[in-house]
Design a protein around this motif. Structure first.
Motif, PDB file in Angstrom:
ATOM      1  N   SER A   4       0.814  -1.212   0.000  1.00 17.50           N
ATOM      2  CA  SER A   4       0.000   0.000   0.000  1.00 17.50           C
ATOM      3  C   SER A   4       0.849   1.264   0.000  1.00 17.50           C
ATOM      4  N   GLN A   6       2.438   2.529  -2.337  1.00 19.09           N
ATOM      5  CA  GLN A   6       2.265   3.275  -3.560  1.00 19.09           C
ATOM      6  C   GLN A   6       1.164   4.320  -3.410  1.00 19.09           C
ATOM      7  N   HIS A   7       0.256   4.168  -2.442  1.00 22.97           N
ATOM      8  CA  HIS A   7      -0.819   5.113  -2.203  1.00 22.97           C
ATOM      9  C   HIS A   7      -0.623   5.827  -0.867  1.00 22.97           C
ATOM     10  N   GLN A   8       0.617   5.919  -0.438  1.00 26.19           N
ATOM     11  CA  GLN A   8       0.942   6.536   0.834  1.00 26.19           C
ATOM     12  C   GLN A   8       0.793   8.055   0.729  1.00 26.19           C
ATOM     13  N   ASN A 135      -3.556   6.054   6.267  1.00 32.86           N
ATOM     14  CA  ASN A 135      -3.421   6.184   4.817  1.00 32.86           C
ATOM     15  C   ASN A 135      -4.487   5.363   4.096  1.00 32.86           C
ATOM     16  N   LYS A 136      -4.784   4.178   4.600  1.00 33.60           N
ATOM     17  CA  LYS A 136      -5.840   3.352   3.988  1.00 33.60           C
ATOM     18  C   LYS A 136      -7.189   4.033   4.126  1.00 33.60           C
ATOM     19  N   ASN A 139      -7.250   7.084   1.718  1.00 32.82           N
ATOM     20  CA  ASN A 139      -7.385   6.641   0.321  1.00 32.82           C
ATOM     21  C   ASN A 139      -8.803   6.147   0.046  1.00 32.82           C
ATOM     22  N   ARG A 143     -11.486   7.690  -2.646  1.00 41.95           N
ATOM     23  CA  ARG A 143     -12.167   6.870  -3.657  1.00 41.95           C
ATOM     24  C   ARG A 143     -13.681   7.042  -3.563  1.00 41.95           C
TER      25      ARG A 143
END
Length: 181
Positions: A4, A6-8, A135-136, A139, A143
């Motif tokens: 994950s 990469q989407h930090q 971060n999750k 993100n 979305r």
């Protein structure tokens, strides 16, 4: 959680804590945000990890509940590697509220987000796990906003959006089940 990265959006770039029997646990946290700017803040808490988490919350601007906190030693000895795993959920009515309707059952439910981190320092390991979960959450929130702002022109787009949301819900459920078997 390495996948994950990469989407930090946020990363802890500095951390200092002061604690003891007679002092007030205090943490100074420095973080790099999605805009590449570094921010830092000092906060107090009931312990060093609590102080770090409060500072992180204030820097990022989130309000979450810590649902679960687990720490394990991965290696032995004085230089043991600590592995931390946390589960968080956004405060209901807060800026990142995650209550939604399950597409399969129609039931209203709250999303939970997990994160893990490791380091030889347990406070740093805890901070990394917490930021990973945040971060999750962030993100996921981005979305959802993107899905809500898009206006599908036909049923095919509606079905694609629903399938994507179902996949995200399933992934989140799997992660929560891994923490609480």
């Amino acid at each position: 959680d390495q996948a994950s990265n990469q989407h930090q959006l946020w990363e802890v770039t500095g951390l200092q804590v002061t604690t003891g029997l007679t002092g007030i646990p205090t943490a100074t946290v420095k973080m790099c945000g999605p805009d590449g700017m570094e921010r830092y803040l000092a906060s107090t808490g009931t312990g060093p990890v609590d102080a770090v988490y409060k500072a992180i919350d204030q820097i990022i601007g989130v309000s979450v509940n810590l649902e679960a906190y687990h720490m394990n030693a991965v290696t032995e000895g004085i230089e043991a590697l600590a592995s931390t795993r946390v589960t968080i959920s956004p405060v209901v009515g807060g800026p990142n509220d995650s209550i939604g309707t399950d597409l399969q059952t129609g039931l209203v439910r709250e999303h939970k987000f997990t994160g893990s981190g490791s380091d030889t320092d347990i406070v740093t390991s805890s901070a990394r796990a917490y930021v990973s979960a945040l971060n999750k959450l962030l993100n996921w929130t981005l979305r959802q906003k993107k899905l809500q702002s898009s206006t599908p022109t036909d049923n095919t787009n509606n079905e694609e959006a629903a399938k994507e949301q179902e996949t995200e819900v399933t992934e989140t459920q799997s992660e929560v089940m891994q923490v609480n078997p």
